[in-house]
Design an enzyme around this catalytic site. Structure first.
Site, PDB file in Angstrom:
ATOM      1  CB  SER A 181      -0.862  -0.004   1.260  1.00 21.00           C
ATOM      2  OG  SER A 181      -1.413   1.280   1.484  1.00 21.00           O
ATOM      3  CE1 TYR A 207      -3.983  -2.261   4.705  1.00 22.70           C
ATOM      4  CE2 TYR A 207      -2.999  -0.084   4.370  1.00 22.70           C
ATOM      5  CZ  TYR A 207      -3.616  -1.217   3.860  1.00 22.70           C
ATOM      6  OH  TYR A 207      -3.864  -1.317   2.509  1.00 22.70           O
ATOM      7  CE  LYS A 211      -1.234  -4.160   3.182  1.00 21.49           C
ATOM      8  NZ  LYS A 211      -1.422  -5.181   2.142  1.00 21.49           N
ATOM      9  CB  THR A 242     -12.032  -2.575  -2.337  1.00 21.07           C
ATOM     10  OG1 THR A 242     -11.390  -1.965  -1.212  1.00 21.07           O
ATOM     11  CG2 THR A 242     -11.125  -2.483  -3.561  1.00 21.07           C
TER      12      THR A 242
HETATM   13  N1  LIG Z   1      -8.442  -0.704  -1.938  1.00 17.73           N
HETATM   14  C1  LIG Z   1      -7.396   0.110  -1.850  1.00 17.73           C
HETATM   15  O1  LIG Z   1      -7.479   1.311  -2.149  1.00 17.73           O
HETATM   16  C2  LIG Z   1      -6.066  -0.421  -1.395  1.00 17.73           C
HETATM   17  C3  LIG Z   1      -5.016   0.505  -1.258  1.00 17.73           C
HETATM   18  C4  LIG Z   1      -3.772   0.045  -0.869  1.00 17.73           C
HETATM   19  C5  LIG Z   1      -3.582  -1.309  -0.644  1.00 17.73           C
HETATM   20  N2  LIG Z   1      -4.609  -2.175  -0.757  1.00 17.73           N
HETATM   21  C6  LIG Z   1      -4.338  -3.599  -0.486  1.00 17.73           C
HETATM   22  O2  LIG Z   1      -4.961  -4.408  -1.442  1.00 17.73           O
HETATM   23  C7  LIG Z   1      -5.325  -5.668  -0.881  1.00 17.73           C
HETATM   24  C8  LIG Z   1      -6.793  -5.922  -1.156  1.00 17.73           C
HETATM   25  O3  LIG Z   1      -7.520  -4.855  -0.567  1.00 17.73           O
HETATM   26  P1  LIG Z   1      -9.066  -4.585  -0.847  1.00 17.73           P
HETATM   27  O4  LIG Z   1      -9.211  -3.115  -0.804  1.00 17.73           O
HETATM   28  O5  LIG Z   1      -9.543  -5.372  -1.994  1.00 17.73           O
HETATM   29  O6  LIG Z   1      -9.651  -5.170   0.534  1.00 17.73           O
HETATM   30  P2  LIG Z   1     -10.989  -5.970   0.845  1.00 17.73           P
HETATM   31  O7  LIG Z   1     -12.090  -5.516  -0.010  1.00 17.73           O
HETATM   32  O8  LIG Z   1     -11.155  -5.879   2.328  1.00 17.73           O
HETATM   33  O9  LIG Z   1     -10.569  -7.447   0.481  1.00 17.73           O
HETATM   34  C9  LIG Z   1      -9.638  -8.107   1.278  1.00 17.73           C
HETATM   35  C10 LIG Z   1      -9.680  -9.557   0.935  1.00 17.73           C
HETATM   36  O10 LIG Z   1      -8.757 -10.229   1.796  1.00 17.73           O
HETATM   37  C11 LIG Z   1      -9.416 -11.339   2.358  1.00 17.73           C
HETATM   38  N3  LIG Z   1      -8.800 -11.707   3.621  1.00 17.73           N
HETATM   39  C12 LIG Z   1      -8.626 -10.948   4.725  1.00 17.73           C
HETATM   40  N4  LIG Z   1      -8.023 -11.658   5.687  1.00 17.73           N
HETATM   41  C13 LIG Z   1      -7.804 -12.890   5.171  1.00 17.73           C
HETATM   42  C14 LIG Z   1      -7.223 -14.061   5.681  1.00 17.73           C
HETATM   43  N5  LIG Z   1      -6.743 -14.123   6.935  1.00 17.73           N
HETATM   44  N6  LIG Z   1      -7.140 -15.148   4.894  1.00 17.73           N
HETATM   45  C15 LIG Z   1      -7.619 -15.112   3.625  1.00 17.73           C
HETATM   46  N7  LIG Z   1      -8.209 -14.026   3.091  1.00 17.73           N
HETATM   47  C16 LIG Z   1      -8.300 -12.925   3.859  1.00 17.73           C
HETATM   48  C17 LIG Z   1     -10.853 -10.914   2.496  1.00 17.73           C
HETATM   49  O11 LIG Z   1     -11.677 -12.043   2.646  1.00 17.73           O
HETATM   50  P3  LIG Z   1     -13.180 -11.984   3.244  1.00 17.73           P
HETATM   51  O12 LIG Z   1     -14.068 -11.846   2.048  1.00 17.73           O
HETATM   52  O13 LIG Z   1     -13.316 -13.287   3.920  1.00 17.73           O
HETATM   53  O14 LIG Z   1     -13.233 -10.815   4.172  1.00 17.73           O
HETATM   54  C18 LIG Z   1     -11.041 -10.192   1.174  1.00 17.73           C
HETATM   55  O15 LIG Z   1     -11.274 -11.108   0.129  1.00 17.73           O
HETATM   56  C19 LIG Z   1      -4.995  -5.576   0.593  1.00 17.73           C
HETATM   57  O16 LIG Z   1      -3.772  -6.195   0.869  1.00 17.73           O
HETATM   58  C20 LIG Z   1      -4.886  -4.079   0.853  1.00 17.73           C
HETATM   59  O17 LIG Z   1      -4.006  -3.783   1.902  1.00 17.73           O
HETATM   60  C21 LIG Z   1      -5.850  -1.762  -1.116  1.00 17.73           C
END
Ligand SMILES: NC(=O)c1ccc[n+]([C@@H]2O[C@H](COP(=O)([O-])OP(=O)(O)OC[C@H]3O[C@@H](n4cnc5c(N)ncnc54)[C@H](OP(=O)(O)O)[C@@H]3O)[C@@H](O)[C@H]2O)c1
Length: 323
Positions: A181, A207, A211, A242
């Site tokens: 991130s 977080y 990261k 998301t």
């Molecule tokens: N969205 C952004 O703007 C953004 C920005 C920077 C970085 N990121 C990074 O991108 C990645 C995805 O983020 P997102 O925004 O798509 O988040 P999200 O919508 O919360 O999705 C996270 C996913 O991770 C799964 N998960 C969480 N803990 C887990 C575990 N212990 N074992 C297996 N699966 C697990 C969740 O499963 P469940 O469905 O079971 O909850 C969900 O499918 C993350 O690493 C986040 O830090 C996102």
């Protein structure tokens, strides 16, 4: 037309233009489309693929012909994501596997199952992410963000080493990608207290720290796995709309709403890193929007060799892997 390099860098330093859909739109004008079928014959595992960026990454990989495994902690949500993927890409080869990546025991079980069933794996995307509202420990006693972002991915990568090695060829290495991130720029390696036991716990701080650890861990694993023909990269997706952002950062989402990227835009670089030739020719690089990015903006922010070694020791000691 390609964005001039100085403008591109300024976008990132100003954060909003670079991280939002504005940066994506400006940069993508200079990109070459990935070749359809470029991932045919390759098997890629994506953690946290039940929704958000993980599901979009899986769809993007399948669109290029990869066989994709959605690694999820909830079978029902995983099956729904797989159905959505098949609806968008009829005929795609997609499987669902249950693994809680924050549980070292479950990671070990899942990795053994993959080693038994797959002759080779060509790609792994560590996408699963959390921002715990309060300090939470896993059953094994690790702080949840550390376990999910660092310890579980370290163990999964190490335990899948034989099948990733089997998937590598001299012209096409296997590829491991950490979805970090831009928040990591705000944190340094927490060497003294990686489990966040001291001070006032903040999910945002936990977080960002973990990261940052992912970016350094990708560099360390890149060295560790180089002799096996496995490259390791980290990337950040910018800001995407998301379910995770909606639930963990509702105020941020209200303010940035129209500027947020789509899931596909956020997932683009993770998909690209599995497919693009450039990403196979380097390792241990931090990427955003298909370009290498600095891991620190100030030279004095760089980790000391001792801090890097401490992260490695933490991972090895917590998982029982060999150094
Ligand atoms: N969205 C952004 O703007 C953004 C920005 C920077 C970085 N990121 C990074 O991108 C990645 C995805 O983020 P997102 O925004 O798509 O988040 P999200 O919508 O919360 O999705 C996270 C996913 O991770 C799964 N998960 C969480 N803990 C887990 C575990 N212990 N074992 C297996 N699966 C697990 C969740 O499963 P469940 O469905 O079971 O909850 C969900 O499918 C993350 O690493 C986040 O830090 C996102």
């Amino acid at each position: 037309m390609q964005l001039p390099r100085l403008v591109d860098a300024a976008f990132d330093r100003l954060v909003v233009p670079g991280y939002s859909r504005l940066g994506y739109a400006a940069r993508r004008a200079g990109w070459q489309a990935l070749r359809p079928g470029s991932l045919e014959g390759r098997t890629v595992l994506v953690t946290g693929a039940s929704g958000g960026l993980g599901a979009a990454t899986a769809r993007g990989l399948a669109a290029l012909g990869a066989r994709v495994e959605l690694v999820v902690r909830d079978r029902g949500r995983g099956d729904q994501a797989a159905d959505a993927l098949r609806a968008e890409h009829p005929g795609a080869a997609v499987g669902v596997a249950v693994c809680d990546v924050s549980s070292l025991a479950d990671v070990r079980r899942y990795a053994a199952e993959v080693r038994d069933r797959e002759a080779a794996v060509h790609g792994l995307v560590h996408n699963a992410g959390v921002m715990p509202p309060e300090r939470t420990e896993t059953a094994e006693g690790h702080e949840l963000a550390l376990a999910t972002h660092v310890l579980g991915p370290f163990l999964l990568t190490r335990e899948l080493r034989p099948v990733l090695r089997a998937g590598a060829s001299p012209t096409s290495p296997s590829r491991v990608v950490f979805v970090s991130s831009g928040g990591m720029y705000t944190a340094s390696l927490p060497t003294d207290d990686p489990e966040f036991r001291a001070g006032t716990y903040s999910g945002g701080a936990a977080y960002a720290r973990t990261k940052r650890m992912q970016v350094v861990l990708a560099e360390l694993l890149a060295d560790d796995l180089a002799s096996d023909g496995i490259v390791v990269h980290s990337m950040h997706p910018g800001w995407a709309d998301t379910p995770g952002v909606a639930s963990s950062m509702p105020a941020f989402r209200r303010v940035t709403g129209p500027l947020l990227r789509t899931d596909e835009q956020g997932a683009d670089t993770a998909v690209w890193l599995q497919a693009a030739a450039e990403a196979g020719h380097s390792t241990g690089v931090f990427w955003h929007d298909r370009a290498p990015r600095p891991t620190h903006y100030l030279p004095r922010g760089a980790e000391t060799p001792q801090a890097r070694a401490a992260l490695w020791t933490l991972c090895v000691d917590a998982t029982g892997e060999t150094a």
